[in-house]
Write a protein that holds these residues in place. Structure first.
Motif, PDB file in Angstrom:
ATOM      1  N   GLU A   1     149.247  54.848 -35.560  1.00 39.18           N
ATOM      2  CA  GLU A   1     148.693  53.804 -34.761  1.00 39.18           C
ATOM      3  C   GLU A   1     148.785  54.527 -33.038  1.00 39.18           C
ATOM      4  O   GLU A   1     147.753  54.497 -32.502  1.00 39.18           O
TER       5      GLU A   1
ATOM      6  N   ALA B   1     148.997  57.512 -32.316  1.00 42.69           N
ATOM      7  CA  ALA B   1     148.001  58.710 -32.453  1.00 42.69           C
ATOM      8  C   ALA B   1     146.602  58.411 -32.220  1.00 42.69           C
ATOM      9  O   ALA B   1     145.889  58.761 -31.401  1.00 42.69           O
ATOM     10  N   ALA B   2     146.227  57.332 -32.704  1.00 39.66           N
ATOM     11  CA  ALA B   2     145.099  56.640 -33.037  1.00 39.66           C
ATOM     12  C   ALA B   2     144.662  56.137 -31.505  1.00 39.66           C
ATOM     13  O   ALA B   2     143.457  56.242 -30.755  1.00 39.66           O
ATOM     14  N   ASP B   3     145.794  55.602 -30.660  1.00 42.09           N
ATOM     15  CA  ASP B   3     145.585  55.078 -29.540  1.00 42.09           C
ATOM     16  C   ASP B   3     145.475  56.025 -28.567  1.00 42.09           C
ATOM     17  O   ASP B   3     144.739  55.804 -27.513  1.00 42.09           O
ATOM     18  N   LEU B   4     145.935  57.471 -28.706  1.00 42.58           N
ATOM     19  CA  LEU B   4     145.934  58.367 -27.854  1.00 42.58           C
ATOM     20  C   LEU B   4     144.574  59.261 -28.166  1.00 42.58           C
ATOM     21  O   LEU B   4     144.566  60.319 -28.117  1.00 42.58           O
ATOM     22  N   TYR B   5     143.794  58.815 -28.766  1.00 47.63           N
ATOM     23  CA  TYR B   5     142.184  59.451 -28.830  1.00 47.63           C
ATOM     24  C   TYR B   5     142.235  60.319 -30.074  1.00 47.63           C
ATOM     25  O   TYR B   5     141.582  61.211 -30.169  1.00 47.63           O
ATOM     26  N   ALA B   6     143.238  60.398 -31.071  1.00 43.79           N
ATOM     27  CA  ALA B   6     143.345  61.385 -32.315  1.00 43.79           C
ATOM     28  C   ALA B   6     142.553  60.643 -33.374  1.00 43.79           C
ATOM     29  O   ALA B   6     142.638  59.705 -33.690  1.00 43.79           O
ATOM     30  N   SER B   7     141.743  61.831 -33.792  1.00 43.95           N
ATOM     31  CA  SER B   7     140.738  61.122 -34.849  1.00 43.95           C
ATOM     32  C   SER B   7     141.797  61.023 -36.408  1.00 43.95           C
ATOM     33  O   SER B   7     143.050  61.662 -36.177  1.00 43.95           O
TER      34      SER B   7
ATOM     35  N   PRO C   1     140.174  52.558 -32.563  1.00 45.44           N
ATOM     36  CA  PRO C   1     141.116  52.714 -31.827  1.00 45.44           C
ATOM     37  C   PRO C   1     141.121  53.790 -30.732  1.00 45.44           C
ATOM     38  O   PRO C   1     141.215  53.814 -29.599  1.00 45.44           O
ATOM     39  N   TYR C   2     140.530  55.211 -31.309  1.00 45.76           N
ATOM     40  CA  TYR C   2     140.527  56.298 -30.821  1.00 45.76           C
ATOM     41  C   TYR C   2     139.289  56.478 -29.910  1.00 45.76           C
ATOM     42  O   TYR C   2     138.948  57.471 -29.238  1.00 45.76           O
TER      43      TYR C   2
ATOM     44  N   ARG D   1     138.607  53.760 -27.837  1.00 45.30           N
ATOM     45  CA  ARG D   1     138.801  52.825 -26.740  1.00 45.30           C
ATOM     46  C   ARG D   1     139.517  53.438 -25.497  1.00 45.30           C
ATOM     47  O   ARG D   1     140.525  53.690 -25.975  1.00 45.30           O
ATOM     48  N   PRO D   2     138.943  53.034 -24.490  1.00 42.38           N
ATOM     49  CA  PRO D   2     139.668  54.003 -23.378  1.00 42.38           C
ATOM     50  C   PRO D   2     140.952  52.804 -22.930  1.00 42.38           C
ATOM     51  O   PRO D   2     141.103  52.591 -21.879  1.00 42.38           O
ATOM     52  N   VAL D   3     141.790  52.259 -23.769  1.00 41.95           N
ATOM     53  CA  VAL D   3     142.848  51.685 -23.377  1.00 41.95           C
ATOM     54  C   VAL D   3     143.925  52.393 -24.092  1.00 41.95           C
ATOM     55  O   VAL D   3     143.707  53.084 -25.301  1.00 41.95           O
ATOM     56  N   ASN D   4     145.166  52.276 -23.694  1.00 39.41           N
ATOM     57  CA  ASN D   4     146.480  52.872 -24.316  1.00 39.41           C
ATOM     58  C   ASN D   4     147.461  51.824 -24.448  1.00 39.41           C
ATOM     59  O   ASN D   4     147.438  50.906 -23.686  1.00 39.41           O
TER      60      ASN D   4
END
Lengths: 309, 364
Positions: A207, A209-215, B78-79, B81-84
């Motif tokens: 999660e 990683a996904a949150d940090l824009y990783a596919s 999630p990847y 969305r410009p939220v962390n």
């Protein structure tokens, strides 16, 4: 009073140490009798002279190793050349075992991942299902595989029925058949350690990683795989090593021309035609090979761990 | 309407989250302003984390919509969305160094490895962890890991930062320090923070505005002071801070005041609230620090009682008083007033007094 305390403490420690020695005895005994003795025996046998009806004559000889590596014998009158037959068999065995390992990994990893991500209550059922085929004897499973893969077998029938192929594809007695057989023989050894590793994996990391824009693919490669690597390595070793020495699958599915180390060794000890020292030498070479591969693996593992820290 | 729209960072409209047999969020709507420190406060299971995870994209939205600066985001993974997020247990990548952890988000957003590392280095400087850049997360203390998690989530400059009970694993002293640090970071970066906690004191300390939630519903939304001083209902009054929560019946309402009586024939005047009529039996709340004790009645509303116990709690003394034939009151007296105020001993007959407007009626 206070002076006496350390002494009595020392005595207790001694007792514990003694108890530990005795309690560990069975483990040492098992290791010694079942593991080291056979290897030692094999080592000794590989340096003896062969008896023509099987068995050995207790005369020191390098003939077995000589026969393995050189065509006319290293100590003969004519210059010896390297004998490629056995090295070739070894090479093919490594290649076949490697292919079977890759195949197991490709199928085993998603399977393990699937099981580990089921609800907690359902997981034991899936693990149980994976192990069910292994209640049947390996020989019987391999023979049935032979029937499945035949030119007129169910697999070809099915593929022709679906119209995917017009005439039967020839699978039996090929390298691929052997790989399939090995894969089928040892798949659970891949699935189970990976399953254990994925089950311990903290999915919040995915999660994050996904949150940090990783596919999803990047998350798999850069977060999940490094975390479950020990399980993957264990699985690969557990499939590769027995595959390397296997003789059932190559004998039954590969035919005469897809000979592997296991079959070569087996033949040396079977019936009167055998050559015990040669079989022992081949076993020792196989053992050395496996050891080298394992050491390289662990070295590399330790290095990559260290490099990160 | 239009300029208003622009300043809203997150707009949740009629959001519903249903699991198979359980509704975690019941048609919840709220707007979070840009550059705001916003807190979702409530007991465990109230739906606050679910809402946060819906904004992050880890949970899908059963019904309703979520807008991020005017853009509908509920169908984005999630990847995208410009939220962390700062996770409760940090979720630092164990096989990467601190620097690589912080650089990860930047790299994923397309920065080159060296750019990402440079950005990560600056971020580590902000949270004062530069000297730990090459350590593994497991080699850091809980507080340091916390700051790495914060730096990692802030590094890609998200439009909104989500914090899921990030301080709950820290000890009290460190938690207090981090509360201030978080507040400062929010002001420095100008990023909207959405903070989830079950700790009302933490919420009051840090937040510009607080949304109090329970049972998947919004109970009250307002500035910290507002919520503390003017709780709307019983749940909020009880959950936020310490209070005297007593059942009263309303006798008379006039000029925004409600004259009520409580058990034992005691009478007092509360702030009336819309929706509560004469004759209704409701609860009223009065904060212990808004009460004071005297030996003789100060106003006609002094309630007569007897001191049961004094509890020393550092800055304050908490006094339990049993009203004659009536309920129990807690009164807080600041220790700094000791010079002026008499401390009454257990057994003393006393009067409990309150300023006009200190007591509020609550809807259930």
């Amino acid at each position: 009073m206070t002076g006496g305390a350390p002494n009595s403490g020392g005595a207790t420690t001694d007792t514990y140490a003694k108890a530990r020695t005795w309690l560990l005895m069975p483990a040492w005994l098992v290791l010694l009798v079942l593991s080291l003795t056979p290897v030692a025996l094999m080592l000794v046998y590989s340096f003896l002279t062969k008896e023509f009806r099987g068995g050995v004559i207790w005369d020191f000889s390098l003939a077995a190793y000589d026969q393995f590596f050189f065509d006319r014998g290293l100590f003969g009158d004519e210059p010896a050349r390297i004998e490629w037959t056995y090295i070739g068999i070894f090479w093919r065995s490594i290649w076949q075992a490697g292919a079977a390992t890759v195949l197991s990994l490709l199928i085993g990893f998603p399977t393990a991942y699937f099981i580990a991500t089921r609800p907690e209550k359902a997981r034991p059922i899936w693990v149980f299902l994976v192990t069910i085929p292994y209640w049947v004897n390996l020989l019987i499973r391999t023979v049935s595989m032979k029937f499945l893969l035949r030119d007129q077998g169910p697999l070809n029938d099915f593929l022709m029925f679906t119209g995917l192929i017009d005439s039967p594809i020839h699978i039996i007695n090929t390298n691929f058949a052997v790989q399939l057989g090995l894969f089928y023989s040892y798949l659970p050894f891949m699935v189970l350690p990976i399953y254990a590793a994925v089950e311990r994996y903290n999915f919040t990391l995915s999660e994050a990683a996904a949150d940090l824009y990783a596919s999803k693919w990047v998350t798999l490669r850069r977060i999940l795989l490094p975390a479950v690597k020990p399980g993957v390595v264990a699985g690969c070793i557990l499939v590769f090593v027995p595959s390397l020495g296997s003789f059932l699958a190559p004998d039954l599915l590969g035919g005469a021309k897809n000979f592997m180390i296991g079959s070569l060794i087996e033949e040396q000890f079977k019936g009167n035609a055998g050559n015990w020292p040669f079989g022992a030498a081949a076993s020792m070479i196989l053992l050395t090979l496996v050891l080298i591969i394992l050491i390289m693996f662990t070295r590399q593992q330790a290095k990559s761990n260290k490099a990160g820290g | 309407m239009v300029p208003e729209e622009q300043s809203i960072a997150i707009d949740v409209r009629d959001a519903v989250k249903r699991y198979d047999d359980f509704t975690a969020l019941k048609k919840l709507s709220l707007s979070i302003m840009d550059n705001e420190f916003f807190t979702l406060l409530g007991p465990s299971g109230c739906g606050k984390t679910t809402l946060l995870r819906m904004i992050a994209g880890f949970e899908n939205v059963t019904e309703g919509e979520i807008f991020l600066f005017g853009e509908e985001i509920k169908n984005l993974p999630p990847y995208q969305r410009p939220v962390n997020t700062v996770f409760q247990n940090y979720a630092l990548f164990p096989h990467m160094t601190v620097l690589d952890n912080v650089a990860f988000g930047l790299e994923m957003r397309g920065s080159s490895k060296s750019e990402a590392r440079k950005g990560a280095g600056e971020m580590l400087e902000l949270v004062q962890l530069t000297q730990f850049a090459n350590r593994k997360p497991s080699q850091l203390s809980g507080g340091q890991q916390q700051r790495v998690a914060l730096a990692r989530a802030l590094a890609p400059r998200p439009k909104v930062l989500l914090l899921d009970e990030p301080l709950s694993a820290l000890d009290l002293k460190l938690r207090k320090a981090m509360q201030l640090e978080l507040k400062h970071l929010q002001r420095e970066t100008g990023i909207t923070f959405i903070f989830v906690t079950h700790d009302q004191e933490e919420a009051l300390t840090m937040s510009d505005r607080i949304a109090v939630m329970s049972d998947g519903e919004l109970q009250q939304l307002g500035a910290a002071k507002d919520i503390y001083e003017r709780p709307r209902n019983m749940f909020v009054a009880d959950f936020i801070g310490e209070t005297n929560l007593l059942e009263v019946s309303v006798d008379k309402i006039a000029n925004g005041r409600a004259v009520c009586h409580l058990g034992g024939g005691h009478e007092l005047t509360c702030n009336s609230v819309e929706g509560i009529g004469v004759g209704s039996k409701v609860h009223m709340s009065v904060r212990p620090e808004r009460l004071f004790i005297s030996a003789t009645p100060v106003e006609n509303e002094s309630l007569k009682g007897r001191v049961k116990e004094n509890i020393f709690i550092g800055t304050d003394i908490s006094t339990l008083i049993n009203l004659v034939d009536g309920p129990e009151f807690i009164v807080r007296t600041s220790n700094s007033d000791r010079g002026n105020k008499r401390i009454f001993e257990p057994g003393n007959e006393v009067f409990v007094n309150m300023e006009m407007g200190a007591a509020r009626l609550l809807i259930d």
